[in-house]
Design a protein around this motif. Structure first.
Motif, PDB file in Angstrom:
ATOM      1  N   SER A  51       1.657   9.307  -5.712  1.00 45.11           N
ATOM      2  CA  SER A  51       2.100  10.660  -5.466  1.00 45.11           C
ATOM      3  C   SER A  51       3.036  11.287  -6.355  1.00 45.11           C
ATOM      4  N   ARG A  54       2.451   1.762  -3.599  1.00 45.43           N
ATOM      5  CA  ARG A  54       1.231   2.291  -4.404  1.00 45.43           C
ATOM      6  C   ARG A  54       1.129   3.727  -4.070  1.00 45.43           C
ATOM      7  N   THR A  55       1.034   3.978  -2.802  1.00 47.37           N
ATOM      8  CA  THR A  55       0.631   5.584  -2.628  1.00 47.37           C
ATOM      9  C   THR A  55       1.956   6.426  -2.922  1.00 47.37           C
ATOM     10  N   ILE A  76       0.694  -1.076   0.131  1.00 48.16           N
ATOM     11  CA  ILE A  76      -0.070   0.133   0.016  1.00 48.16           C
ATOM     12  C   ILE A  76       0.908   1.288   0.223  1.00 48.16           C
TER      13      ILE A  76
END
Length: 242
Positions: free
Chosen positions: A242, A237-238, A234
């Motif tokens: 960004s 992926r973030t 996660i």
């Protein structure tokens, strides 16, 4: 020399392809413990492993055995040897009333239907569910239908119990009751679940990742590794977004 008994459930170089999707490629896993958890993402192969174990699918390569018998022949040779509860009870329930559904496992091993119905009613009485006997399955909630599937397994007393996401449609009280029930059942149970807290007192947890064993061992260590992997994915992926 004493001959070693075969493992309760064994996958030896098992290969399975469904359509164009390779599910397992040389899976080897030997399961003997009394309580085993199976974890991993959706699509990791957990339900497919169960389908091989209960004989609904046969491996294209290698072998899958239950107590030394080929799993895809087990239902013919040893009816009720493996009891499986599907993720969706509507994929499992056949008969219109609760008592008829519970009696199914007994008739499969030769019990006359009338006797099987009587045993089903008596069993419901012991559970305080005597009012369920002649109820239509369609009148029950999703969680109640799941409970009917669990009761059918208990009544038929298989040698091995497979539960595919058994907590998914249950509220918290029903989850707690099922967890207590599972602790009392004498047969070995393998549970596939995303609710890792239900596995803390198990003997072993296997983490499947894209059809392969990613980790295998004590529940605390394997579940912690899986949680850490999910957090990292996660975070990655973030960061990418960004």
């Amino acid at each position: 020399m004493t001959q070693r008994a075969p493992a309760l459930l064994s996958f030896t170089n098992a290969g399975l392809t469904r359509g164009t999707t390779l599910v397992f490629d040389g899976l080897t896993l030997h399961l003997n413990e009394r309580r085993i958890g199976l974890i991993g993402d959706n699509g990791a192969g957990k339900s497919s492993l169960f389908r091989l174990a209960c004989g609904l699918d046969a491996p294209q390569t290698g072998s899958v055995t239950v107590q030394g018998e080929e799993a895809f022949r087990i239902n013919t040779r040893k009816p009720n040897c493996v009891g499986m509860m599907f993720q969706n009870p509507d994929d499992q329930i056949i008969f219109p009333t609760v008592e008829e559904e519970l009696a199914l496992g007994l008739t499969a091993t030769g019990t006359p239907r009338r006797d099987a119905i009587g045993q089903a009613r008596s069993f419901l009485d012991t559970r305080g569910l005597q009012d369920w006997a002649d109820r239509s399955v369609n009148s029950l909630s999703q969680g109640q239908r799941q409970h009917v599937c669990w009761l059918a397994i208990l009544l038929s007393s298989p040698s091995l119990v497979l539960l595919d996401e058994p907590f998914a449609s249950l509220d918290l009280p029903s989850q707690a009751l099922l967890h207590e029930d599972m602790a009392r059942v004498p047969q070995p149970i393998i549970v596939s679940t995303h609710l890792l807290e239900h596995l803390h007192d198990f003997d072993r947890v296997v983490w499947l990742d894209k059809g392969r064993v990613r980790a295998d061992g004590r529940p605390a260590a394997v579940c912690a590794a899986y949680r850490a992997d999910v957090r990292q994915r996660i975070a990655d992926r973030t960061a990418t977004v960004s």
